[in-house]
Design a protein around this motif. Structure first.
Motif, PDB file in Angstrom:
ATOM      1  N   UNK A  15       0.841  -1.199   0.000  1.00 45.48           N
ATOM      2  CA  UNK A  15       0.000   0.000   0.000  1.00 45.48           C
ATOM      3  C   UNK A  15       0.879   1.253   0.000  1.00 45.48           C
ATOM      4  N   UNK A  16       1.930   1.233   0.785  1.00 45.05           N
ATOM      5  CA  UNK A  16       2.866   2.357   0.818  1.00 45.05           C
ATOM      6  C   UNK A  16       3.569   2.554  -0.517  1.00 45.05           C
ATOM      7  N   UNK A  17       3.915   1.452  -1.160  1.00 41.58           N
ATOM      8  CA  UNK A  17       4.548   1.551  -2.473  1.00 41.58           C
ATOM      9  C   UNK A  17       3.603   2.190  -3.483  1.00 41.58           C
ATOM     10  N   UNK A  18       2.328   1.813  -3.430  1.00 42.94           N
ATOM     11  CA  UNK A  18       1.350   2.368  -4.374  1.00 42.94           C
ATOM     12  C   UNK A  18       1.137   3.857  -4.087  1.00 42.94           C
ATOM     13  N   UNK A  19       1.110   4.220  -2.821  1.00 47.43           N
ATOM     14  CA  UNK A  19       1.009   5.646  -2.498  1.00 47.43           C
ATOM     15  C   UNK A  19       2.218   6.410  -3.027  1.00 47.43           C
ATOM     16  N   UNK A  20       3.404   5.813  -2.884  1.00 49.53           N
ATOM     17  CA  UNK A  20       4.608   6.423  -3.427  1.00 49.53           C
ATOM     18  C   UNK A  20       4.533   6.548  -4.937  1.00 49.53           C
ATOM     19  N   UNK A  21       3.952   5.569  -5.573  1.00 46.58           N
ATOM     20  CA  UNK A  21       3.763   5.597  -7.027  1.00 46.58           C
ATOM     21  C   UNK A  21       2.867   6.766  -7.422  1.00 46.58           C
ATOM     22  N   UNK A  35       7.664   3.472 -13.721  1.00 44.23           N
ATOM     23  CA  UNK A  35       7.578   2.061 -14.114  1.00 44.23           C
ATOM     24  C   UNK A  35       8.338   1.182 -13.121  1.00 44.23           C
ATOM     25  N   UNK A  36       9.483   1.636 -12.646  1.00 45.86           N
ATOM     26  CA  UNK A  36      10.226   0.876 -11.641  1.00 45.86           C
ATOM     27  C   UNK A  36       9.402   0.697 -10.374  1.00 45.86           C
ATOM     28  N   UNK A  37       8.705   1.736  -9.954  1.00 43.12           N
ATOM     29  CA  UNK A  37       7.866   1.648  -8.758  1.00 43.12           C
ATOM     30  C   UNK A  37       6.692   0.698  -8.994  1.00 43.12           C
ATOM     31  N   UNK A  39       6.676  -1.835 -11.060  1.00 43.90           N
ATOM     32  CA  UNK A  39       7.250  -3.175 -11.093  1.00 43.90           C
ATOM     33  C   UNK A  39       7.519  -3.687  -9.682  1.00 43.90           C
ATOM     34  N   UNK A  40       8.026  -2.825  -8.820  1.00 46.70           N
ATOM     35  CA  UNK A  40       8.294  -3.222  -7.437  1.00 46.70           C
ATOM     36  C   UNK A  40       7.000  -3.597  -6.716  1.00 46.70           C
ATOM     37  N   UNK A  41       5.948  -2.820  -6.931  1.00 43.65           N
ATOM     38  CA  UNK A  41       4.661  -3.118  -6.296  1.00 43.65           C
ATOM     39  C   UNK A  41       4.091  -4.432  -6.824  1.00 43.65           C
ATOM     40  N   UNK A  42       4.191  -4.644  -8.121  1.00 40.79           N
ATOM     41  CA  UNK A  42       3.689  -5.890  -8.703  1.00 40.79           C
ATOM     42  C   UNK A  42       4.462  -7.087  -8.165  1.00 40.79           C
ATOM     43  N   UNK A  43       5.779  -6.979  -8.085  1.00 40.11           N
ATOM     44  CA  UNK A  43       6.585  -8.080  -7.554  1.00 40.11           C
ATOM     45  C   UNK A  43       6.243  -8.358  -6.093  1.00 40.11           C
ATOM     46  N   UNK A  44       6.023  -7.308  -5.320  1.00 40.76           N
ATOM     47  CA  UNK A  44       5.649  -7.491  -3.917  1.00 40.76           C
ATOM     48  C   UNK A  44       4.293  -8.187  -3.802  1.00 40.76           C
ATOM     49  N   UNK A  45       3.356  -7.825  -4.665  1.00 40.53           N
ATOM     50  CA  UNK A  45       2.053  -8.504  -4.678  1.00 40.53           C
ATOM     51  C   UNK A  45       2.204  -9.976  -5.051  1.00 40.53           C
ATOM     52  N   UNK A  46       3.033 -10.254  -6.038  1.00 37.09           N
ATOM     53  CA  UNK A  46       3.266 -11.643  -6.447  1.00 37.09           C
ATOM     54  C   UNK A  46       3.828 -12.465  -5.292  1.00 37.09           C
ATOM     55  N   UNK A  47       4.776 -11.884  -4.563  1.00 33.91           N
ATOM     56  CA  UNK A  47       5.357 -12.606  -3.418  1.00 33.91           C
ATOM     57  C   UNK A  47       4.326 -12.812  -2.317  1.00 33.91           C
ATOM     58  N   UNK A  48       3.461 -11.827  -2.097  1.00 31.31           N
ATOM     59  CA  UNK A  48       2.413 -11.967  -1.082  1.00 31.31           C
ATOM     60  C   UNK A  48       1.418 -13.052  -1.479  1.00 31.31           C
ATOM     61  N   UNK A  49       1.063 -13.100  -2.753  1.00 29.61           N
ATOM     62  CA  UNK A  49       0.154 -14.144  -3.239  1.00 29.61           C
ATOM     63  C   UNK A  49       0.772 -15.517  -3.024  1.00 29.61           C
TER      64      UNK A  49
END
Length: 86
Positions: A15-21, A35-37, A39-49
């Motif tokens: 959530x913090x990453x998305x706010x930063x985005x 785009x880097x931000x 990608x980081x949020x997407x990767x974090x979501x993938x790891x959480x899933x």
């Protein structure tokens, strides 16, 4: 389904990453940075899933399983959830 504090904290960090985005977009940051931000949020979501599915796979299979029923379909469904998340 119960989710422990570790999983909830991961989601809060996302959530913090998305706010930063959103802030980076509002500030007109470079495309590369945005785009880097993302990608980081997407990767974090993938790891959480993956964490949620892996931690709960056995429990979910046992709860869904009828006596004498094969667990193969439930395992396939869990794998499909992981694949679909990408």
């Amino acid at each position: 389904m119960d989710y422990d504090d570790q999983v909830k904290n991961r989601v809060k960090r996302i959530e913090g990453q998305v706010r930063g985005l959103l802030k980076a977009m509002d500030e007109g940051k470079e495309c590369r940075d945005v785009v880097n931000q993302m990608s980081a949020a997407r990767n974090a979501l993938d790891r959480a899933i993956a964490l949620i599915v892996s931690r709960n796979l056995e429990k979910c299979i046992r709860e869904e399983e009828e006596p004498g029923e094969s667990t193969e379909d439930n395992i396939k469904e869990a794998v499909n959830l992981l694949v679909k998340s990408r």
